[in-house]
Design an enzyme around this catalytic site. Structure first.
Site, short mmCIF file in Angstrom:
data_model
loop_
_atom_site.label_atom_id
_atom_site.label_comp_id
_atom_site.label_asym_id
_atom_site.label_seq_id
_atom_site.Cartn_x
_atom_site.Cartn_y
_atom_site.Cartn_z
N GLY C 47 0.83 -1.20 0.00
CA GLY C 47 0.00 0.00 0.00
C GLY C 47 0.86 1.25 0.00
O GLY C 47 0.38 2.34 -0.24
N GLY C 49 3.15 1.90 -2.11
CA GLY C 49 3.29 2.37 -3.49
C GLY C 49 4.50 1.81 -4.21
O GLY C 49 4.99 2.40 -5.17
N ALA C 87 11.57 -3.48 6.78
CA ALA C 87 12.84 -2.82 7.12
C ALA C 87 13.13 -1.60 6.23
O ALA C 87 14.29 -1.27 5.99
CB ALA C 87 14.01 -3.82 7.05
N SER C 88 12.08 -0.95 5.77
CA SER C 88 12.24 0.23 4.91
C SER C 88 13.22 -0.05 3.78
O SER C 88 13.97 0.82 3.34
CB SER C 88 12.70 1.45 5.72
N THR C 91 12.31 0.15 -1.52
CA THR C 91 12.70 1.11 -2.54
C THR C 91 14.22 1.08 -2.71
O THR C 91 14.74 1.14 -3.83
CB THR C 91 12.23 2.52 -2.17
N LYS C 288 16.85 7.04 0.61
CA LYS C 288 17.15 6.41 1.88
C LYS C 288 16.01 5.49 2.33
O LYS C 288 16.23 4.35 2.68
CB LYS C 288 17.41 7.47 2.96
N GLY C 289 14.78 5.99 2.29
CA GLY C 289 13.63 5.19 2.76
C GLY C 289 12.88 5.96 3.81
O GLY C 289 13.46 6.70 4.59
N GLY C 291 9.46 4.50 5.04
CA GLY C 291 8.28 3.76 5.48
C GLY C 291 8.08 3.68 6.97
O GLY C 291 7.03 4.05 7.48
N GLU C 292 9.07 3.18 7.67
CA GLU C 292 8.84 2.88 9.08
C GLU C 292 8.97 4.09 9.99
O GLU C 292 8.24 4.24 10.96
CB GLU C 292 9.84 1.82 9.54
#
Lengths: 281, 453, 340, 162
Positions: C47, C49, C87-88, C91, C288-289, C291-292
């Site tokens: 979700g 993306g 764990a992000s 990407t 870098k990321g 998500g978390e």
């Protein structure tokens, strides 16, 4: 065993016949918002079920200073059409739109605490419950309807068919304190109706929800208020008295300790609302 | 910042799956069904700790639509641990309970039936004869000698570094000399922090549908967050070649780490193998809440040595991850936690003991922030308490101690892309917090100040 | 008895990728004769993306339009290995794999274009609009559909590429804890403003405002989605959520959303953010990321704001009204004792 | 437990289904008719993902015995999706990034449909109250609220009072 029969009687008479036939073995639902989750989870496994949606018990009428609300009136209709502001507020504070479109006023009397937010308001309005059975109708004050957690004075052959209340003559307040703004169980629900004349409380009715096995009246707190001025002192004393009249429990939402702490806070807030309104009028 | 001319990276193009989502045409796992599909429901432990004396399926078998039951005897390699794939061991969690249950809601036996209703009813009629045992729910209680022992190796903690021939009760980080620094510190600030267990609560519950194929393989439609990880674990549990399994997924109705466990797939595949029919095993909301993994709780004790000028010169941390009954991902989370529990600050002396502790609770597992969420909570409240104790603005305390590029962190890695100071400056600007000049002059590349180009 | 406002802040780092590395992801790219570049993966979209940002990274790396890139993912029979979405890492890892696959595919594209346009491959460039053209002479170009057709029918070449990204597994020193626990570090700083009712212990979060530094944003709106959702989740962790309301006891475990409190539309505070971009060395286009980490910094920021408002440290989550009220009562008692 | 036939109007078309007593509308839609836009997030009436419109009123399909919709008009997300393109509410959700995992989306859109039919120009508070029975774990709601406002503009033009 799965449901063998789901009856949808088209009239009260038909419903009473079914009730007479099956007695306590017949699960009666109206909106289904309490029973269906339990059936979906397999917690409740009824065999014979009767739904009341088509019985036509959803008339809401005003006559002779009374409001009569049919048992299967939805909470949405109560919110949109009730002539009593307190009931509209109570409905607005119950569940969410989707659920209010299904849940009924009568069903709310059977919602286990901490649910039953509309029932608290009805209690403060001195509502009476019409019970109809094979032997005819009888009327029970809502204050004497419940006998314990999920128990009441109904006979096995009776249905709640209507709730009747006098149009409030005094001022009312309703506060539901939940952990979220909406669609959430109550920590405590307070409904109050006070008649104040000449600066003194002539009549007081105070009801609490989510702090006992069923919605409760607070006769001692009402006695404290009756005859007194609606002063901060009287409000505080009534609030403290109400705390002694409830019987709170612990659940995922709040502990018994916290609920008992919140009773005087929210009783006082409800009473202050009325005092302010009184002062402004 | 490097400037790169980019066409589409950096553009807010619309979601590739957006049209499917707004029309409801996206296929989620529970949307999949096959005509002859069976439903699987689990018989679960009603108590947190018990010995299983026997299971009686006779009443369940009488339910119309009952097809069969599965117990641990049906599972080829019943005892497993998810992270065996990255070398974490030993195996310690049963797919289906054998002689003991360690948490309320633990999977004991599976019932497969023709309809969901029949499966629910049959599962409810399975009688499990249990002898309840004393349970332990608190991480520190679990480490006491008189606590009920939950693990076959005789301790209630994970043993680290066995691969190095060591048996450490915790993940250790040792950097500098904290005791010496405490003796020199102007202030000692201590704190105890407790995270709660948290449910991922995705709107779509965990589940899968398994379909036996004519070529002897099994297609597994699943909402796992990690297809091969789940495939590999499933094959190991079922003792079948990896290439017998074909996993299809990629559409997940919210995961947040909760769908990294390998819980529904192995048993559903087994049911499909035993019946030759498609099988659906999807958690109810109640199962998702009460039985599936949580973000494990965490208890953390901090002791910091601080100088009057705000420099933190020592940090000693003892933390206990509440793994619940089984490993799942917690031993690994503890290592990640240990790497981050000193925070994004340059502290010359750091001492960390991080324990992975077992209790009679539903297992903890991965969740958004894996081991770092509790660390960030404890570190950042501790920072404010230090600021409060020494009478310094909390922003200034963080600026002074923020790690800079080139610093060596307690785990010995040299910092190479720190931007904590720049990020704090941007936040200050966003909220209208006025920072003094000496803080504005700081940056992440040069401890002495100056500007970064 | 009153309501008190307070402001709190928190600054955090967040490491990208599986803690100790060793978590590979692969990507395969091939062009069909329709000019479609298919990126085949086994990665999952939760979700956040992934399917969209990987298509963006693929299009960028290939130099072709976004619309020409198709993501075919999450089938273990056809997709190459991916460790998973957690764990992000997605990407960062998958993006890097795609870039490497794109480099290989681009090499073939340029070889074919070189033959067709009769110039050396190093004199060619993609225009991002679906053409390969001669540098400095854009009228000399070939459309990627023609290119794909030519590669297949004329030169017998597949325009394809294989990509792989793995950060080698790091070991942990048992005695010192020395390890390499991240690929790159993203950062966040959150300022929360709250209002605390000292009579009930209720906390109303008024705003959550944050700055993030996440290397590079592939899709700012999707990043914003992570920030909005993560901020609310962080608020919920701080104030509402628990599966054990009376931890460590297991009683009263919630069985659904009635009892397990996830904020609804009316519980959302103002959430505002700025995003900084300091591209990382090893991320795809500097990613870098994000998500978390978005759920992390709001938690301590809110706890610190509660202290700022009413002077109590709530160090056990969630900070329920009950815990705050008990702490306030304790504080009042201490103040009374102090006054004696 | 004899199966029986229940007839109702679904997305404008008459349907007859043979069901066992008290099958939920949710199960009829999802399992029998294979119309899976109506989701099953909790089956407790608390998440809103299964919201459908019955005679225009949003209801939880998981709590509704199918017999109760006999003769009624049921509208699901499939029923508002045009043959080509998107309904303006769907467009608004898509364009405003009001969708992440997509699981709560059908319920959100159905409530929005019912809301905008009653109140063409709802303010933010009204939108949030209308959606209060619909949980989203991903988006934090802001984009969803924006999408509803935008949908009102798309349906009723953006020149009116807001």
């Amino acid at each position: 065993m799965s449901v063998q029969n789901y009856y949808l009687p088209e009239s009260l008479g038909e419903a009473l016949e079914l009730l007479a036939r099956y007695g306590p073995d017949l699960l009666v639902i109206a909106g289904g918002t309490v029973a269906m989750p339990l059936i979906n989870e397999g917690v409740s496994t009824p065999v014979q079920v009767m739904g009341l949606r088509r019985t036509g018990l959803d008339e809401m009428a005003r006559s002779n200073g009374n409001v009569k609300i049919g048992a299967t009136t939805t909470l949405t209709r109560l919110l949109e059409e009730s002539p009593v502001p307190l009931l509209r507020t109570a409905a607005r504070n119950t569940a969410a739109w989707t659920i209010r479109n299904m849940g009924t006023v009568g069903g709310n009397l059977f919602s286990p605490p901490p649910a039953g937010d509309v029932a608290v308001a009805l209690l403060a309005l001195d509502a009476e419950v019409t019970l109809t059975g094979s032997g005819g109708e009888r009327v029970v004050p809502l204050a004497r309807f419940w006998t314990g957690f999920m128990t009441n004075v109904m006979q096995a052959d009776e249905l709640v068919t209507a709730i009747t209340l006098p149009v409030p003559t005094g001022k009312t307040a309703y506060i539901k304190y939940g952990r979220k703004q909406a669609h959430t169980p109550a920590v405590v629900t307070v409904a109050a109706h006070l008649v104040v004349e000449g600066g003194r409380v002539q009549q007081a009715r105070l009801a609490l929800g989510a702090v006992g096995p069923h919605p409760l009246r607070c006769p001692q707190a009402e006695a404290v208020l009756t005859g007194s001025e609606l002063s901060e002192d009287a409000i505080t004393e009534a609030a403290q008295t109400a705390a002694g009249e409830c019987d709170p429990f612990t659940d995922a939402i709040a502990s018994e300790w916290y609920r008992r702490k919140m009773v005087p806070v929210y009783v006082a807030r409800a009473l202050r609302q009325i005092a302010q309104e009184e002062a402004a009028s | 910042m490097t400037k790169q001319l980019l066409n589409v990276v950096g553009q807010s193009v619309h979601r590739r799956d957006g049209m499917g989502h707004v029309t409801g045409r996206t296929t989620f796992v529970d949307d999949i069904q096959f005509r002859d599909m069976l439903y699987l429901k689990m018989v679960r432990s009603p108590v947190p700790h018990a010995r299983i004396r026997g299971i009686d399926f006779s009443e369940a078998e009488k339910v119309p639509g009952f097809v069969r039951a599965l117990t641990h005897r049906d599972v080829p390699k019943n005892i497993y641990t998810i992270l065996c794939l990255i070398g974490v061991g030993p195996d310690e969690e049963p797919v289906l309970a054998e002689d003991r249950v360690l948490y309320k809601g633990e999977q004991i036996a599976a019932v497969v039936a023709e309809s969901e209703e029949a499966a629910v009813e049959a599962a409810s009629r399975v009688v499990v004869d249990l002898e309840e045992l004393p349970a332990v729910f608190d991480v520190e209680e679990a480490l006491k000698p008189d606590a009920p022992v939950l693990k076959p190796w005789g301790t209630n903690y994970f043993i680290y570094d066995y691969e190095y021939g060591q048996s450490n009760p915790c993940r250790k980080v040792r950097f500098g000399d904290v005791e010496k620094a405490f003796a020199e510190a102007d202030y000692i600030v201590e704190g105890r922090y407790q995270m709660s267990p948290i449910e991922h609560a995705p709107t779509e519950t965990t589940g899968c549908v398994v379909k036996p194929e004519p070529d002897g393989r099994y297609t597994v439609y699943t909402n796992t967050q990690a297809l091969f990880f789940t495939l590999d674990n499933s094959a190991l549990i079922l003792n079948i070649p990896f290439n017998k399994l074909h996993f299809v997924g990629g559409t997940v109705g919210g995961g947040f780490g909760g769908k990294v466990d390998v819980i529904v797939e192995p048993i559903a595949i087994l049911a499909a193998m035993k019946t030759g029919r498609p099988v659906k095993y999807v958690f109810s909301r109640e199962e998702e809440m009460r039985c599936s993994s949580t973000r494990g709780a965490w208890r953390m004790y901090f002791k910091d040595g601080v100088m009057k000028d705000g420099r933190i010169i020592a940090r000693k941390v003892t933390t206990y991850a509440d793994a619940g009954a089984y490993n799942r991902h917690t031993p690994y989370a503890v290592t990640k936690h240990a790497a981050n529990v000193a925070g994004p600050y340059s502290i010359p002396n750091v001492w960390i003991d991080a324990y992975c502790v077992y209790t009679n609770r539903q297992p903890g597992s991965a969740m958004r922030g894996f081991g770092v969420t509790p660390a960030s909570f404890a570190v950042e409240v501790q920072m404010d308490r230090i600021a409060h104790t020494i009478g310094m603005d909390p922003w200034e305390l963080r600026f002074i101690n923020a790690y800079r590029n080139g610093d060596v962190r307690p785990h010995r890695k040299v910092v190479e892309d720190a931007t904590l100071i720049e990020t704090m400056k941007a936040a200050a600007q966003l909220v209208g917090k006025e920072l003094p000049e000496h803080l504005l002059a700081m940056n992440s590349w040069d401890r002495e100040g100056g500007h970064h180009g | 008895m009153a309501k008190h406002r307070g402001v709190g802040m928190a600054a955090v780092n967040y490491p990208t990728g599986m803690n100790l590395g060793g978590d590979p992801s692969q990507a395969l790219i091939h062009a069909t004769t329709t000019g479609t570049f298919v990126i085949t993966l086994s990665s999952t979209d939760l979700g956040q993306g992934l399917k969209t940002v990987i298509a963006q990274i693929g299009a960028e790396a290939l130099g072709v339009p976004f619309e020409n890139v198709l993501i075919d993912t999450a089938d273990t029979d056809t997709g190459p290995h991916c460790m998973g979405t957690f764990a992000s890492r997605a990407t960062h890892r998958v993006g890097n794999a795609v870039i490497r696959a794109a480099e290989e595919a681009r090499k073939v594209m340029f070889e074919v274009a070189s033959e067709e346009l009769e110039v050396a491959p190093e004199d060619l460039e993609t225009d991002g609009q679906g053409n390969i053209r001669v540098k400095g002479s854009p009228e000399h170009s070939i459309n990627i559909v023609d290119l794909a057709l030519a590669a297949h029918f004329k030169y017998g070449k597949t325009i394809s590429g294989r990509g792989m990204y793995i950060k080698p597994k790091s070991e942990v020193d048992p005695d010192t804890g020395a390890m390499d626990p991240d690929s790159t570090e993203a950062h966040a700083c959150t300022v929360a403003e709250v209002e605390v009712d000292d009579e009930t212990g209720e906390v109303k979060v008024l705003s959550i405002k944050s700055a993030y530094e996440i290397g590079r944003q592939v899709n700012p709106k999707l990043v914003e989605g992570q920030i909005q959702g993560g901020s609310l989740m962080g608020m919920a962790h701080a104030l509402y959520e628990t599966t054990a309301p009376y931890y460590p006891a297991i009683d009263h475990a919630p069985g659904g959303f009635n009892e397990y409190i996830v904020p609804g539309p009316q519980d959302q505070p103002e959430i505002e953010s700025v995003v900084l971009e300091y591209p990382s060395v090893n991320g795809p286009f500097g990613v870098k990321g994000v998500g978390e980490m978005t759920a992390n910094s709001p938690i301590p920021a809110i706890i610190n704001a509660i202290h700022d408002a009413v002077g109590v440290w709530i160090t056990e989550l969630p900070a329920t009204p009950e815990k705050i009220l008990r702490a306030l009562e304790e504080k009042r008692k201490e103040e009374e004792r102090g006054a004696e | 437990m004899k199966p029986k036939i229940v007839s109702f109007t679904l997305n404008g078309r008459p349907v007859d289904v043979m069901v066992r007593p008290m099958t939920t509308l949710q199960n009829v839609l999802r399992r029998q008719l294979e119309l899976t836009a109506t989701k099953a997030g909790c089956r407790q009436g608390s998440c809103g993902s299964c919201t459908v419109l019955v005679n225009g009123e949003p209801m939880a399909a998981c709590l509704l015995p199918i017999e109760d919709v006999e003769g009624q008009e049921v509208l699901t997300l499939e029923g508002i999706t045009p043959l080509h393109g998107l309904h303006p509410i769907q467009e608004a959700f898509f364009e405003n990034f009001a969708v992440q995992c997509g699981y709560c989306t059908p319920g959100m859109i159905m409530v929005t449909k019912a809301l905008l039919e009653r109140e063409p120009r709802p303010d933010e508070a009204t939108i949030r109250e209308a959606l209060s029975g619909n949980l989203c774990r991903c988006t934090g709601y802001q984009a969803i609220v924006q999408a509803v406002t935008d949908a009102a503009d798309r349906l009723h033009g953006n020149g009116g009072v807001s």
